[in-house]
Design a protein around this motif. Sequence first.
Motif, PDB file in Angstrom:
ATOM      1  N   GLY A  21       0.525   3.578   2.638  1.00  0.00           N
ATOM      2  CA  GLY A  21      -0.148   4.335   4.059  1.00  0.00           C
ATOM      3  C   GLY A  21      -1.629   3.787   4.098  1.00  0.00           C
ATOM      4  N   HIS A  22      -2.024   2.676   3.653  1.00  0.00           N
ATOM      5  CA  HIS A  22      -3.335   2.412   3.465  1.00  0.00           C
ATOM      6  C   HIS A  22      -3.794   1.954   4.958  1.00  0.00           C
ATOM      7  CE1 HIS A  22      -3.052   2.117  -0.762  1.00  0.00           C
ATOM      8  NE2 HIS A  22      -4.405   1.799  -0.998  1.00  0.00           N
ATOM      9  N   VAL A  23      -5.019   2.324   5.661  1.00  0.00           N
ATOM     10  CA  VAL A  23      -5.340   1.898   6.709  1.00  0.00           C
ATOM     11  C   VAL A  23      -6.831   1.488   6.512  1.00  0.00           C
ATOM     12  CG1 VAL A  23      -4.004   3.342   8.295  1.00  0.00           C
ATOM     13  CG2 VAL A  23      -6.406   4.262   7.226  1.00  0.00           C
ATOM     14  N   ARG A  24      -7.268   0.636   7.287  1.00  0.00           N
ATOM     15  CA  ARG A  24      -8.701   0.066   7.321  1.00  0.00           C
ATOM     16  C   ARG A  24      -9.653   1.127   7.721  1.00  0.00           C
ATOM     17  NH1 ARG A  24     -10.550  -5.884   8.515  1.00  0.00           N
ATOM     18  NH2 ARG A  24     -12.682  -5.835   8.144  1.00  0.00           N
ATOM     19  N   PRO A  25     -10.670   1.620   7.068  1.00  0.00           N
ATOM     20  CA  PRO A  25     -11.610   2.384   7.370  1.00  0.00           C
ATOM     21  C   PRO A  25     -12.687   1.840   8.317  1.00  0.00           C
ATOM     22  CG  PRO A  25     -11.956   2.111   4.805  1.00  0.00           C
ATOM     23  CD  PRO A  25     -10.954   1.128   5.595  1.00  0.00           C
ATOM     24  N   SER A  77      -1.792  -1.276   6.712  1.00  0.00           N
ATOM     25  CA  SER A  77      -2.406  -1.620   8.067  1.00  0.00           C
ATOM     26  C   SER A  77      -2.403  -3.160   8.066  1.00  0.00           C
ATOM     27  CB  SER A  77      -3.660  -0.848   8.529  1.00  0.00           C
ATOM     28  OG  SER A  77      -3.952  -1.696   9.466  1.00  0.00           O
ATOM     29  N   GLY A 103       0.816  -1.159   0.025  1.00  0.00           N
ATOM     30  CA  GLY A 103      -0.120   0.030  -0.056  1.00  0.00           C
ATOM     31  C   GLY A 103       0.718   1.361   0.130  1.00  0.00           C
ATOM     32  N   ASN A 157      -4.015   2.197  13.357  1.00  0.00           N
ATOM     33  CA  ASN A 157      -5.071   1.609  12.836  1.00  0.00           C
ATOM     34  C   ASN A 157      -4.559   0.019  13.096  1.00  0.00           C
ATOM     35  OD1 ASN A 157      -6.089   0.144   9.892  1.00  0.00           O
ATOM     36  ND2 ASN A 157      -7.184   1.823  10.743  1.00  0.00           N
ATOM     37  N   VAL A 179       3.110  -4.257   3.208  1.00  0.00           N
ATOM     38  CA  VAL A 179       4.341  -3.171   2.919  1.00  0.00           C
ATOM     39  C   VAL A 179       3.478  -1.833   2.901  1.00  0.00           C
ATOM     40  CG1 VAL A 179       6.038  -2.303   1.415  1.00  0.00           C
ATOM     41  CG2 VAL A 179       5.642  -4.684   1.682  1.00  0.00           C
ATOM     42  N   ASN A 180       3.746  -0.894   4.156  1.00  0.00           N
ATOM     43  CA  ASN A 180       2.882   0.489   4.038  1.00  0.00           C
ATOM     44  C   ASN A 180       1.528   0.331   4.007  1.00  0.00           C
ATOM     45  OD1 ASN A 180       5.589   1.609   3.974  1.00  0.00           O
ATOM     46  ND2 ASN A 180       5.845   1.604   1.803  1.00  0.00           N
ATOM     47  N   GLN A 186      -7.765  -0.266  15.918  1.00  0.00           N
ATOM     48  CA  GLN A 186      -9.154  -0.223  15.477  1.00  0.00           C
ATOM     49  C   GLN A 186      -9.926  -1.221  15.767  1.00  0.00           C
ATOM     50  OE1 GLN A 186      -9.886  -1.454  11.420  1.00  0.00           O
ATOM     51  NE2 GLN A 186     -11.110   0.042  11.044  1.00  0.00           N
ATOM     52  N   PHE A 223      -5.809  -5.516   7.266  1.00  0.00           N
ATOM     53  CA  PHE A 223      -6.332  -5.809   5.799  1.00  0.00           C
ATOM     54  C   PHE A 223      -6.252  -7.405   5.575  1.00  0.00           C
ATOM     55  CE2 PHE A 223      -5.488  -1.408   5.080  1.00  0.00           C
ATOM     56  CZ  PHE A 223      -6.552  -1.101   4.027  1.00  0.00           C
ATOM     57  N   GLU A 271       3.141   8.977   7.516  1.00  0.00           N
ATOM     58  CA  GLU A 271       2.391   7.504   7.085  1.00  0.00           C
ATOM     59  C   GLU A 271       2.326   6.661   8.181  1.00  0.00           C
ATOM     60  OE1 GLU A 271       2.607   7.039   2.675  1.00  0.00           O
ATOM     61  OE2 GLU A 271       3.417   5.145   3.566  1.00  0.00           O
ATOM     62  N   ILE A 274      -0.949   4.194  10.316  1.00  0.00           N
ATOM     63  CA  ILE A 274      -0.880   2.817  10.044  1.00  0.00           C
ATOM     64  C   ILE A 274      -0.580   1.940  11.500  1.00  0.00           C
ATOM     65  CG2 ILE A 274       0.469   0.717   8.966  1.00  0.00           C
ATOM     66  CD1 ILE A 274       1.147   2.613   6.648  1.00  0.00           C
TER      67      ILE A 274
END
Lengths: 430, 430
Positions: free
Chosen positions: A426-430, B382, A424, B258, B379-380, B262, B385, B251, B255
């Motif tokens: 910097g993807h985080v889970r909404p 959370s 990703g 999250n 990689v980069n 979360q 996922f 970033e 992460i």
Amino acid sequence: MSLASTEVLSDVDAAVRDVARRAQVASRALATASRGTKDAVLHALADALVAASDELVAANAEDLDRERAGGMSPGLLDRLALTPARVDGIAAALRDVAGLPDPVGEVVRGQTLPNGLRLRQVRVPMGVVGMIYEARPNVTVDAAGLALKSGNAVILRGGSAAARSNEVVVRVLRDALEAQGLPADLVQTVDPWGRAGGVALMHARGLVDVLIPRGGAGLIRTVVAESTVPVIETGTGNVHVYVDASADLDEALPIVMNSATQRVGACNSAETLLVHQDVAAQFLPRVLAALAGADVVLHGDAATIGAAPDGVAVAPATDHDWATEYLALELAVRVVASLDEAIEHIRTWSTGHTEAILTNDLRASERFVAEVDAAAVMVNASTRFTDGGELGLGAEIGISTQKLHARGPMGLTELTTTKWVVTGDGHVRP
Amino acid sequence: MSLASTEVLSDVDAAVRDVARRAQVASRALATASRGTKDAVLHALADALVAASDELVAANAEDLDRERAGGMSPGLLDRLALTPARVDGIAAALRDVAGLPDPVGEVVRGQTLPNGLRLRQVRVPMGVVGMIYEARPNVTVDAAGLALKSGNAVILRGGSAAARSNEVVVRVLRDALEAQGLPADLVQTVDPWGRAGGVALMHARGLVDVLIPRGGAGLIRTVVAESTVPVIETGTGNVHVYVDASADLDEALPIVMNSATQRVGACNSAETLLVHQDVAAQFLPRVLAALAGADVVLHGDAATIGAAPDGVAVAPATDHDWATEYLALELAVRVVASLDEAIEHIRTWSTGHTEAILTNDLRASERFVAEVDAAAVMVNASTRFTDGGELGLGAEIGISTQKLHARGPMGLTELTTTKWVVTGDGHVRP
């Protein structure tokens, strides 16, 4: 889920867990090795075995002498025996494995998700593969070669009858690995601990990733019952050939003969012949005469006995016959009233290895393929084709009769697992 | 490899083997059903659940009352609870499964061999799937829906805390199956036999094709140790996030938050944060303050404790912390000297579920991906996922942490096996 923390370990358990830990560490050196490196190692192992041929044959002679004195049958002695030519053959098989494609790194699935995450499911080595087998020293090398090519460490437990042979094989392989700059612990044996070592290997959950038993039904049953390590069950084949009403009988005859007599010790050999009643009067006298002519001991239902030509002996078949994997020149024969009756017979007695239909009826073939639950279903072909080499896998570490992970012949791919790689920004889970 | 012939069975074992035999017969009706038929059935099951909403909620209230009186925690009571809205949600999930592609019939591999044999490796249902789980009535429906869509019969063993809820759910599903002209025995439960029924299910080798335990570590350990049926181990996630020297720290912060906060009860939540020493002074004060602000209980090594800002409490981390899947607002933090030290820490403590690297260094990311042995490597992104829905599988029956058969989130495909179909024209093996 290590058992170490909750159970008191025996000395053997502790020693074997130590072996497995060393295998795990060693496996890391190979997991990321290139195909070129692995293939070079396999060629070096082959060279080393050929160079040690005299030593291997001498060690094997000790095993042979001891087992001959102990009353081992000529057939089993032959399976145990090493000759210089057989050592060459074993080395050649290693070189063949070197020539096969490397399953590691194959991208099995992949996509970019709507949110931009890049997904790849990649084939990676299992890690540590355990093999428990009987007195065939060639399996020691085959198993090591396939495990190494697919990036795994291997821990072996061979039959005690091959103890001296395996001891030398393993030493030669380990020395050759070290000479190639790889950890010797990629190939280890628990044979020094005998039967207890095998049992400890079955309990090394969390350190050994998969255990593959290869041998007779008794061995496999023991491993399945005892192991906490995931097992791939191999082997038992109670195999049927069904001759449908629409079969080409001139084609059916050689298929039945090939399935039933070509190599009766193999698990893909046929044990039972089912014949549709509409062609029984025409086909049975021919096939029974041919089978009897090939020295096949015959068992049959009443209709089969009634159809046997003069001079062909057919004993009454019992449930024992329908259930047995003969592994001998022996066949049970039954006349069935319909495709449904054939499928029902197979459902009752099959071990899910290989089942064949000989037919010219498209719908009958499709129903048989769909409704018979087996690792391999043959249409107008010999059951003997259930084999890694024959099905284009290039090599075979066994034939799985379970449904989990691998079903049918297992090649290099079946010694791997997969890993999801998710990239990703910097993807985080909404 | 039935155990029936060699062991004396208890009454419960015999009864559960009978359940499994009926499941096996019922599964045949579904194995060859078209996708259209299966999807229509799933919609009918959803309709039936919604129609029975009042009855389900009433039965669930009995479970809730009993467990509340027995001292069940509010969190567990919430997981057990059914409301009309939750029943609607469970039904909607079934309709979502109906909308997914059917894995059955997919040709995985195929070719025509030089000798003219036509090969196809085709995806087929497992047959009979066993599920052992804890007190969440929605799992009863999820498991049944996924099993049926992939052409399997399912045998359920739910937690005793949800006994009344599950009893009604199973009855509603069975009635709806019959109304659709399918065998009710596609969905069965062994709950009437309580714990002994669950154990008997673990022993029904040869009749149950795979057993999937879903629940806490204790449940999974019991099933793994006791089962002779092949098991897919799910669950425990001791998950690490490694912040590399080259990470984009703006970033990295969201992460880490999250991953760690979360949904702390999920197995893909982070338990340990590893920070490269080159960015520790810059990153640790920010991330520790943010974590403390989110009520995260912190444990750390000496360097982490030294970097904590005023007012942020960090307790000394012990091996217990590195080993524990907290399933709570709790995190262990360690400063590492290098990528190698991060990988080594993960190798020591990981359960092989999900591991993440936050980095801008291509070679570091590639080494981490190659050398860390886990079902999913991020990689980069959370760690949250690692989820069937998030990875595009559409649905999830659990997350496998073993390497055999399925690794990571398991969807419909993982509930199937394969069958080789070999078609010839009288082919025999030379």
